[in-house]
Structure formats: C-alpha cells, structure tokens
Write an enzyme that holds these catalytic residues in place. Structure first.
Site, PDB file in Angstrom:
ATOM      1  N   PHE A 311       0.810  -1.211   0.000  1.00 28.35           N
ATOM      2  CA  PHE A 311       0.000   0.000   0.000  1.00 28.35           C
ATOM      3  C   PHE A 311       0.850   1.271   0.000  1.00 28.35           C
ATOM      4  CE2 PHE A 311      -2.758  -3.115   2.275  1.00 28.35           C
ATOM      5  CZ  PHE A 311      -3.701  -3.242   1.272  1.00 28.35           C
ATOM      6  N   ASP A 427      -4.689  -8.609   4.156  1.00 31.37           N
ATOM      7  CA  ASP A 427      -3.225  -8.687   4.175  1.00 31.37           C
ATOM      8  C   ASP A 427      -2.759  -8.971   5.606  1.00 31.37           C
ATOM      9  OD1 ASP A 427      -0.663  -8.724   3.198  1.00 31.37           O
ATOM     10  OD2 ASP A 427      -0.420  -6.546   3.130  1.00 31.37           O
TER      11      ASP A 427
END
Length: 594
Positions: A311, A427
């Site tokens: 990210f 995740d």
C-alpha cells in the site's frame, strides 16, 4: 486590530482566514477563551510538577503553549474544554495539586496505580462536572474531603488501596447519581452512613468500619446483584446503560448525517493543488494539510521510513506539538478523482474503535496524494520484533507471544463480526500486527484494501496481500472473505511460534519446504516440536501451550474456507475452549486425505 480575529481556534500557527459561514469572535470573547486555556494549562502543568513527573513523562506538556488540548492523556470537547485526564500506572512519587480544581468541565479524572502521597485536596469539590474519580492504588493519606459531596454528577468514586483515615463524610450520601463506591483497603473508621448501603455497588472491606458480622449490612455488595432486592438496582443500572447507549448512537447518527450534507472547514494553510480546505467532522478525525505532513516527516525523508508494503511507505513523523505519528503514503492514487469515496471509507474506518485496532488520527488528500496518519507504535511490528532485533533488544518471551496472539485475534473478530459493514483485512501477517509500548497487539492497515480500490469502478476483484499469507481460494478466484483473513491469521500464528518468514527460500538448502505452512505440517507430523519453536526462546516455553497454538494455526489454514473456524471461535480456542474437538476432527480428515 479588533476586527481581524476570525477563528475560534487560537493555536499558534493556524490561519485566521474568514469563512462566510463562520461567526467571528470579538476581542472580549477571544480574551476569555485565552484565559480559559491559560487556567487549564497552568492547572495541568502544576499537577505535572506536584506529581514529580520525570523528564520523559508528559514531555509534551508545554507551559508556554496556550491550548492544552493537544497534550498527551488530555481529552477536550469540541469547545476545547478539558473533559478527561488519565494518568494511570506512571509511578509518580509526588502529591495532588489543588490547582486542578479550576477544571470545572472535567468529567473523568483517573490517577490510579501511582505512588501519589499526601491528601486529597478540598478543591476537588470544585470539579462539579465530574462523573468518575479514580484514585485507586496510591499512597494517599488523611480524610476523604467532605467537599466531594459537591460533585452531584459523580457516578463512580474509587479510592481503594490507599492509606485514608477518619470517618466517611456524611456528604457522600447527597450524591444522587452515585452507582459505584469503592473505599476498601484503607484505614477508615467509625460508622458507615446508612444511605451508602443503597448504592448498587459498594466495597468497605479491609477498614476499621462498623459493618459486617452482626451488623444489618455486609461490607461489600453482591457483585452480580441478582435475585431478591437486588433486582431493582440491576434495573436502574441497565436503564442507565441503555439510555447512554441510545444517546451515543443518536449523536453518532446525527454527526454522520450532518456530515453528508455540510462541508466543514479547518483553518490551515493550503498550498497543494487539489487540496481542499475542509475536513470530516466525525469523532476526533483530523484533516491534515499536505505541508504539515511534509514538515513532520522531514520532506518524507528515507531516514524516517518505518516500513514499506503493497500500500505504500510508512514514515515516522513528529507534529509541532511533539506528538509522534506514523504517516502512511498510499501509492495507488496517482490520478485525480476518488476523493469523496476515499473520505467515506476513511469515515468507516475511523469508527472501528477497539483496543486491538490501530486508531486513525487523520488523513490528507490532494489530486495525486492520499495519506493516512496513525499513532506511532513504539515497538514497531511483530515481524520486526521477531526477525530484526538489534544487539541488546529483548526477545519476545512466550507469555508475550500468547498475549499478542489473543489480542490480534480479538481485533480481527471485531472487524469481521462487530463492524457494519464488516471489514476484511486482506493482508494479515506479522508485519501488520503492531506492538504498543506494553507489547499489546494492535492490528494495522485494516480497511486499506478497500480504500485503495474505491476508485476502481471497472474492477470488482483484485488480489492484494503477501505471498505465503494468501489463502488458496483467494489466489484462484480473486474473491476475499473473512475466511481468507483467518488463513492469514493462521500463518501469522506460525510466524509467532517459529520466528520464521512465511516464505523462506533458504530452507531449500536443507531440502525442506519453502512455505512455512508445509514446513510446520511436516515437523508436526514427525512430532518434532523442538524444531518448530523459535530458537530465540531458548527452550523457555510451555510445551502444551505451543502445541495448542500450532493446532489453532493449522485449523485456520485448512484448504477449504468452509472448514476454517471464524475468528470468534479462534478467540475461544486460544482461551482453551473447544480446541480438542476441532483438532480431533481435523486429524481424522488429514489421515483420510494423506
């Protein structure tokens, strides 16, 4: 000039740009507000001195700063009035300051678990907004001030485990809202005012008081308050709790709807194209200016990088008030658009509040940037503590690892089963389980997958995560669910037990499995527990507990998502409930398929 004051926020460095919907203060109102801040700040700083706080304690309490609402452990309302102060278990050795009595809007005061000496100041009777006063587990002496009877809104009074003496003041019987009175383990003497036995929960034990024995009232109330004459008291408490719940829900609903129809502004400098001078007024969420975060991170310097993932990078930052933060700079927003959708998702994440979830402080958006601001976690991530220890760093002991496993499980349980809509992490790994100053597990990055995908209108499924942690059905179909998170959690448990990575190609040198899951399964079948456990533990663990955690991990990582437990079941199994049955069932299936 008198007419130039346009902002109610008088924190130094803030812009005072006027707004058409903003009512300016006159000079007299401004002076009153400054005096209010000054009194509050002076009172709090006087407390810091009287408590003999060490230099590294409450270091951001700056007596030259007008507004104390940015200080650690201090909470203010939307009018910048101090409403809560919590200083628990900080090992102070000083006394209480009578100056604290000027905080007439204070609702919660918690100073438990310190070594505070001296008497409780009579001036505490001026805290007329107080609903909770907790001075438990200190070294306080002298009498309970009769002025406490002035606190008509007080609901919880806890003075247990001190050295208070004298009689219980009759004035306490005049507290109409008191629900909980704990005065046990002191040196109190004399008669207990009869009306105090009508309080739903009380404890007068371990004193020299006249109660118990042949007396008509016991020294401590029944904890559960079930049956007989306790039922009306239970009803009162239930009614109070229900009423408060309804009010809080109404406030949240009002704020949520209000925000949908009205823009909010914040007086900050705006010097980046596309940056909007307004903010979400939802809880304590703050919109930062891009320039603020640029300065806080030293222009996003590489030396401040805490970590990097799918990210984006995370930078350590320091705000002007010396608050340490972690700034996540998302990488999937290189094109304009998506601001409104991003803000809606930020709102959703901001209300997911749990002790084992990382709290979102604020955010920043420009045409090309999306940044999220979180509290700085002193002990970084679980992955860091397992595999990137420096010389002299303590190894995570087994008790701490058990606590981390359970805390993380509770965080994921909250995301899956108590958020509406539910939040899928996508995740789950040791790098996304952060550790606070007490090494408690704090799940980070939850909701980021959805945040990143909100602008992708033509893509419904996209695999996000880290190889070795991704569930097989997620790889094959691109569809995530709570059970894909459970799989990732199981791998994280194996990381916690072994200290190893989910994928490690160095194991090929020993002709072993690259995947940690396969590696552990093989060793578990061979009953080689010693080869599974992290060598850094140096044998300091409880064999039965390690076996239980491995069993939970293997149940979580079953190939079929339907066979995996949900997170509430994982929590119960880690607490010792229902694991044996599930494990026996799993072994039978494994035997048939092997």
């Amino acid at each position: 000039m008198i007419g130039s004051t346009h902002s109610r926020d008088i924190t130094p460095g803030r812009s005072t740009k006027p707004s058409s919907t903003y009512v300016p203060l006159n000079i007299y109102e401004t002076n009153s507000l400054i005096l209010c801040f000054s009194d509050s700040g002076d009172a709090l700083f006087a407390l810091r001195i009287s408590l003999r706080a060490l230099p590294n304690q409450l270091s951001d309490w700056n007596q030259n700063q007008v507004n104390p609402c940015t200080w650690s452990q201090v909470i203010c309302d939307d009018k910048n009035l101090v409403t809560s102060l919590t200083l628990s278990d900080m090992n102070f050795s000083g006394t209480l300051s009578s100056r604290l009595g000027v905080l007439e809007n204070l609702k919660t005061l918690t100073l438990k678990g310190n070594g505070i000496t001296g008497e409780i100041p009579e001036d505490f009777g001026n805290l007329t907004s107080l609903t909770s006063l907790d001075l438990e587990d200190n070294e306080l002496t002298g009498r309970i001030p009769s002025s406490i009877g002035n606190l008509k809104k007080l609901q919880f009074l806890t003075l247990s485990r001190n050295k208070l003496n004298g009689t219980i003041p009759e004035s306490l019987t005049g507290l109409p809202n008191l629900l909980n009175l704990l005065l046990d383990s002191n040196s109190l003497t004399g008669q207990i005012p009869q009306r105090l036995f009508e309080i739903p929960k009380y404890n007068f034990t371990s004193n020299n008081l006249n109660c118990g024995g042949r007396q008509p009232h016991p020294c401590v109330s029944e904890v559960a308050h079930s049956g007989g004459s306790s039922k009306p008291k239970t009803g009162i408490i239930a009614g109070v709790v229900a009423g408060v719940t309804v009010i809080l829900f109404g406030i949240l609903l009002f704020l949520f709807c209000k925000d949908r129809h009205k823009g909010y502004r914040r007086d900050v400098f705006v010097d980046v194209a596309g940056e909007v001078d307004r903010r979400i007024a939802f809880g304590q969420l703050k919109r930062f200016a891009w320039r603020e975060l640029q300065l806080a991170t030293d222009n996003f310097s590489e030396k401040n990088v805490l970590g990097q993932g799918g990210f984006g990078k995370v930078y350590k930052g320091v705000l002007p008030d010396n608050t340490k933060v972690a700034v996540k700079r998302l990488t999937d927003f290189e094109s304009p658009g998506g601001d409104a959708a991003f803000q809606r998702e930020v709102e959703m994440i901001s209300v997911a509040v749990h002790r084992n979830l990382l709290r979102l402080i604020g955010f920043c958006t420009t045409q090309t940037e999306r940044l999220l601001v979180y509290p700085f976690m002193q002990n970084l991530s679980l992955a860091h503590r397992l595999r990137e220890l420096k010389a002299g760093d303590p190894v995570l002991d087994w008790e701490t690892r058990k606590r981390i496993a359970l805390g993380a499980a509770r965080g994921f349980e909250y995301l899956h089963e108590h958020c509406n809509p539910k939040i899928i992490h996508r995740d789950v790994k040791a790098a996304n389980v952060l550790l606070d100053e007490d090494f408690e597990a704090v799940v980070g990055d939850f909701g980021l997958a959805k945040l990143v995908d909100v602008r992708r209108t033509n893509v419904t499924t996209q695999v996000r995560g880290t190889m070795g942690h991704i569930a097989p059905e997620y790889l094959s179909t691109g569809k995530s669910s709570e059970r894909t998170d459970v799989f990732g959690y199981g791998i994280m448990l194996l990381e916690l037990v072994t200290g190893q990575r989910a994928i490690d190609f160095s194991r090929l040198e020993e002709e072993d499995d690259v995947l940690l899951l396969d590696h552990v399964k093989k060793l578990e079948r061979e009953k080689r527990l010693g080869a599974i456990v992290d060598k850094n533990l140096d044998g300091e663990y409880i064999k039965e507990e390690v076996e239980m955690m491995i069993q939970v991990a293997l149940l979580c990582t079953q190939g079929s998502p339907e066979d995996r437990p949900v997170m509430s079941e994982v929590v119960r199994m880690l607490e010792g409930e229902g694991l044996a049955e599930r494990w026996e069932e799993w072994q039978n299936v494994e035997f048939l398929t092997s």
